[in-house]
Design an enzyme around this catalytic site. Structure first.
Site, PDB file in Angstrom:
ATOM      1  N   GLU A 186       0.631  -1.210   0.063  1.00  0.00           N
ATOM      2  CA  GLU A 186      -0.208   0.074  -0.113  1.00  0.00           C
ATOM      3  C   GLU A 186       0.963   1.388  -0.111  1.00  0.00           C
ATOM      4  O   GLU A 186       0.700   2.156   0.882  1.00  0.00           O
ATOM      5  CB  GLU A 186      -0.859  -0.101   1.137  1.00  0.00           C
ATOM      6  N   GLU A 301      -5.337 -11.022  -1.619  1.00  0.00           N
ATOM      7  CA  GLU A 301      -6.175 -10.826  -0.473  1.00  0.00           C
ATOM      8  C   GLU A 301      -8.012 -10.634  -0.977  1.00  0.00           C
ATOM      9  O   GLU A 301      -8.529 -10.093  -0.127  1.00  0.00           O
ATOM     10  CB  GLU A 301      -6.014  -9.400   0.327  1.00  0.00           C
TER      11      GLU A 301
HETATM   12  C1  XIL Z   1      -5.604  -6.815   8.309  1.00  0.00           C
HETATM   13  C2  XIL Z   1      -5.927  -8.322   9.019  1.00  0.00           C
HETATM   14  O1  XIL Z   1      -6.751  -8.967   8.228  1.00  0.00           O
HETATM   15  C3  XIL Z   1      -6.393  -7.950  10.492  1.00  0.00           C
HETATM   16  O2  XIL Z   1      -6.425  -8.939  11.459  1.00  0.00           O
HETATM   17  C4  XIL Z   1      -5.229  -7.006  11.277  1.00  0.00           C
HETATM   18  O3  XIL Z   1      -5.564  -6.564  12.222  1.00  0.00           O
HETATM   19  C5  XIL Z   1      -4.930  -5.909  10.435  1.00  0.00           C
HETATM   20  O4  XIL Z   1      -4.607  -6.044   8.923  1.00  0.00           O
HETATM   21  N1  XIL Z   1      -4.794  -4.903   3.667  1.00  0.00           N
HETATM   22  C6  XIL Z   1      -3.802  -5.485   3.756  1.00  0.00           C
HETATM   23  C7  XIL Z   1      -3.851  -6.428   5.216  1.00  0.00           C
HETATM   24  O5  XIL Z   1      -2.758  -5.650   3.497  1.00  0.00           O
HETATM   25  O6  XIL Z   1      -2.611  -6.644   5.796  1.00  0.00           O
HETATM   26  C8  XIL Z   1      -4.862  -6.146   6.139  1.00  0.00           C
HETATM   27  O7  XIL Z   1      -4.982  -7.380   7.031  1.00  0.00           O
HETATM   28  C9  XIL Z   1      -6.119  -5.652   5.377  1.00  0.00           C
HETATM   29  C10 XIL Z   1      -6.202  -4.660   4.666  1.00  0.00           C
END
Ligand code: XIL
Length: 402
Positions: A186, A301
């Site tokens: 990001e 994701e």
């Molecule tokens: C999120 C996890 O799902 C949560 O459990 C944690 O508390 C915070 O991070 N984009 C990303 C991930 O790249 O690392 C994030 O994951 C969700 C958004």
């Protein structure tokens, strides 16, 4: 001397990883967690809402996600230390051949205090994955949402040294077990509508402000390559399906390649809402393919949010769509199934896509139950009881009628 492309490297290493190279003793309990990319406040580990799961219903005999897509790409999921010994871990063991530790590999979990590294939680998830023959995606060496404050103290030169030491220590620790890293997560501008604060394609984060440019991205990739020349290195981001944000991503990737920075692939998070156009997702893959033919692409994701929320919901939890409750309407599940089928048809047709991961196993595991607001969400392929949903059937069974 023969030049191996990133793809060649990954194909070789994937085979090696499947042999279960090395494993360290793990230990340590759960807890930890980072903060979500969209909610301002840190999000604790997302506990599953209080729903007692009946026994997991196995997929139809002979069909699993990993078998269904074996000829196309790895099928992966995010998984955390609280889940590996429970129903979601059981499903992950059967259905997936790639695991991304949900938060255990983030800096605020590994090194919340400068110079003190605690790998216990990460080792436990990584060792479970290796012991079960899974490939591991390391997520993420650098993410502004999971960066302890000390990282960014001092001059850019001091920040660089600290970042290089951190990445070298972490990559070296997992060298025999993790061969794929989301090096940066990001880092692309999110001002996708009204210009980008005038700082160019880079996201205006604490990293950019402390370093004064996007050079920290170069530092991270170079440190990761130096620490493990065999690892495959990704830049990972969300909303790449948006053409404006994607143009900035491409600008950063081109800048890295022009500078000789060792990037091997692009990760598309693909956090979709009901109104996401799958043609836009195809556009993201095709844009990278068209310009950077040698780069590997991962979907990292995937989740299909049941809600289309306005920006105010993500900014201040106002105006959020109403909670659908624990049992979503059949029409919503059918629309999600069609979206999944359309997306996987796109991904199967693109050879640069070598891994597709969903961000969680069962609906109750999802971060979207708490981000951008607390409500029942149903964004994944298995329901809260571990039963395959219509979206699962739609992508594994061509004869399934949605
Ligand atoms: C999120 C996890 O799902 C949560 O459990 C944690 O508390 C915070 O991070 N984009 C990303 C991930 O790249 O690392 C994030 O994951 C969700 C958004």
């Amino acid at each position: 001397m023969m030049q191996f492309t990133a793809r060649d490297r990954l194909k070789f290493l994937t085979g090696a990883a499947a042999l279960g190279l090395g494993a360290c003793g793990g230990g340590g309990g759960g807890g930890g967690g980072g903060s979500s990319a969209s909610a301002p406040a840190p999000v604790a580990v997302t506990p599953t809402p209080p729903v007692t799961p009946p026994p997991v219903t196995p997929a139809p005999a002979g069909t699993t996600l990993q078998s269904a897509f074996n000829a196309n790409f790895k099928m992966g999921t995010a998984l955390n230390g609280q889940q590996i010994a429970g129903p979601s871990g059981d499903i992950a063991r059967d259905e997936f051949n790639s695991i991304t530790p949900e938060y255990e590999l983030k800096a605020n979990n590994i090194a919340p205090t400068q110079g003190v590294f605690n790998f216990d939680q990460a080792d436990r998830v990584v060792d479970w994955a290796i012991a079960n023959g899974k490939e591991v995606r390391g997520h993420a060496l650098l993410w502004h949402e999971a960066t302890p404050d000390y990282f960014l103290q001092g001059t850019p030169a001091q920040i660089r040294t600290r970042l290089e030491t951190y990445i070298t220590t972490v990559v070296d620790h997992f060298k025999d077990r993790i061969k794929i890293w989301d090096v940066v997560n990001e880092v692309v501008s999110v001002d996708i509508y009204n210009g980008n604060n005038g700082v160019g394609p880079d996201r205006d984060t604490a990293w950019l402000q402390a370093v004064g440019s996007g050079d920290y991205i170069d530092w991270a990739f170079r440190a990761a390559r130096a620490a493990d020349p065999d690892a495959v290195l990704f830049l990972n981001d969300y909303n790449t399906e948006n053409p404006i944000k994607r143009a900035w991503l491409i600008e950063i990737v081109q800048r890295l390649l022009d500078r000789g920075v060792p990037i091997d692939g692009v990760g598309h998070q693909f956090h979709f809402q009901p109104d996401t156009e799958i043609s836009a997702a195809a556009g993201a893959i095709d844009a990278v393919d068209g310009l950077f033919a040698g780069l590997i692409q991962h979907v990292t994701e995937l989740d299909m949010n049941m809600y289309s929320d306005p920006g105010t919901c993500w900014e201040s939890e106002t105006g959020c769509a109403a909670d659908l409750g624990a049992n979503p309407p059949a029409a919503n599940l059918a629309a999600q199934a069609q979206m999944a089928r359309d997306l996987f048809d796109v991904l199967k047709a693109r050879s640069s896509v070598e891994s597709v991961s969903v961000w969680g196993v069962r609906d109750g595991d999802s971060w979207l139950n708490f981000s951008p607001t607390e409500r029942f969400n149903h964004p994944l392929l298995f329901d809260r009881s571990g039963n395959p949903k219509p979206a699962y059937r739609a992508i594994t069974d061509p004869d399934y009628e949605i």
